[in-house]
Design an enzyme around this catalytic site. Structure first.
Site, PDB file in Angstrom:
ATOM      1  N   LEU A  68      52.429  26.772  34.040  1.00 14.43           N
ATOM      2  CA  LEU A  68      51.127  27.229  33.682  1.00 14.43           C
ATOM      3  C   LEU A  68      51.147  28.732  32.854  1.00 14.43           C
ATOM      4  CD1 LEU A  68      48.046  26.955  34.141  1.00 14.43           C
ATOM      5  CD2 LEU A  68      48.308  28.392  36.384  1.00 14.43           C
ATOM      6  N   HIS A  90      54.182  38.287  40.473  1.00 17.73           N
ATOM      7  CA  HIS A  90      53.978  39.030  39.374  1.00 17.73           C
ATOM      8  C   HIS A  90      52.481  39.155  39.329  1.00 17.73           C
ATOM      9  CE1 HIS A  90      54.065  40.525  35.253  1.00 17.73           C
ATOM     10  NE2 HIS A  90      55.532  40.909  35.162  1.00 17.73           N
TER      11      HIS A  90
END
Length: 364
Positions: A125, A229
């Protein structure tokens, strides 16, 4: 107009540009033209029914049709670990106790695991930063769930998603520096690249087979376990909305959380439904604030768009242009799913998820 469709060989240059923008840590999207072209070919052969389950992958792209430009990509691997082992760490517990000394210690550990073998995986993605607006990110992420609900028979019982773990602006991963680097003696970016292009044999050859004690790691490495992240946090939250959960599995390279769910429990399986197309002039269609993903459910020529016209009595009004993009006509059935999650979780679950999220983000 923004449209989602299967990836095609002509998209390889745009995909390469996206891979360059993705930066460190997105293992399945590496800027290697040969590997990207091979992955596109694998996706095309999957739709054509030419591959065994072990090799199958579905790749979708978000295209700006006005510019004829691919600006996002997402995918679903059909079955992990059937040709080569699929590795992650399971965060477990090792108890050390001595009754005579009145000592009892329950210590968190990391075990090398292949537990997600033969699971399907949400993967790859990435959305061009210039297009992170107008619900494009939700559209790109959630269309995979709509596809799963339409073609459930092609996938396994469990779906997983590896989240990109924490690394700094220079690509330094504290988890890798404390764990992987000790066994591989190469930089995180190189290990991540080799894994992304399919050279994974070194994992089996060099990773420890005994549990690693978390308390023996540096503080920054411990804090990175289960962290995602900052750029991945929106995707992480979207997957929580759709029913995936963290079950104690993390990536062996950067320690990022792996989420999972039984496919039958996904929101899209329960809430998506088919409606009949009614083509109207645009001025005759009432437009609201709520966005819906609409897909044609045509397996060989899959298309999806985002609309703001609400289905009513199993009828969905589309403009001629929208119908053209979906390759549908009056009376055709399409599948719809609200982008917005309607069912609110219990207060206890919301608080639990918030607490978990807060603790994992402490490193940032």
């Amino acid at each position: 107009m923004m449209i989602i469709r299967y990836i095609e060989p002509k998209d390889v240059n745009d995909l390469y540009l996206l891979a360059q923008k993705a930066g460190f840590g997105l293992t399945s999207l590496q800027p290697n033209m040969e590997k990207l072209a091979a992955r596109i070919e694998r996706a095309c052969k999957t739709v054509a029914g030419e591959l065994s389950k072990a090799d199958q992958v579905y790749l979708f792209v978000l295209e700006d049709t006005e510019l004829n430009k691919v600006v996002g990509v997402c995918g679903i691997e059909v079955a992990l670990g059937l040709k080569e082992p699929w590795y992650n760490f399971h965060v477990g517990t090792q108890v050390h106790a001595s009754e005579p000394l009145s000592v009892y210690n329950a210590l968190p550990t990391l075990y090398l695991s292949n537990d997600h073998t033969n699971c399907s995986e949400l993967c790859t993605l990435f959305l061009d930063p210039d297009y992170r607006l107008n619900k494009n990110g939700k559209f790109l992420s959630k269309v995979r769930f709509l596809f799963l609900s339409a073609f459930r028979q092609y996938f396994e019982e469990t779906i997983v998603a590896e989240m990109r773990g924490y690394s700094d602006a220079n690509g330094q991963s504290p988890f890798w520096n404390a764990v992987g680097h000790k066994f591989f003696n190469i930089e995180f970016t190189k290990a991540d690249y080799l894994s992304g292009v399919g050279q994974k044999a070194f994992i089996a050859e060099l990773m420890p087979r005994h549990p690693l004690y978390v308390d023996m790691l540096p503080d920054d490495a411990k804090a990175a376990i289960g962290i995602v992240h900052p750029n991945t946090r929106p995707a992480y939250n979207l997957l929580l909305e759709e029913g995936l959960r963290y079950k104690g599995y993390v990536d062996i390279f950067d320690g990022g959380a792996t989420l999972q769910a039984d496919i039958e429990n996904l929101r899209a399986i329960k809430e998506s439904h088919s409606v009949t197309v009614q083509i109207e002039q645009s001025e005759n269609i009432a437009v609201g604030d709520e966005a819906y993903i609409v897909a044609n459910d045509d397996y060989e020529n899959y298309r999806a768009i985002l609309v703001y016209s609400q289905p009513h009595q199993n009828i969905l009004q589309l403009t001629k242009e929208q119908a053209k993009q979906l390759n549908v006509e009056n009376g055709f059935l399409v599948r719809v799913l609200s982008v917005q999650v309607k069912q609110v979780a219990s207060p206890e679950l919301v608080n639990k998820l918030k607490a978990t999220e807060h603790s994992r983000m402490a490193v940032n």
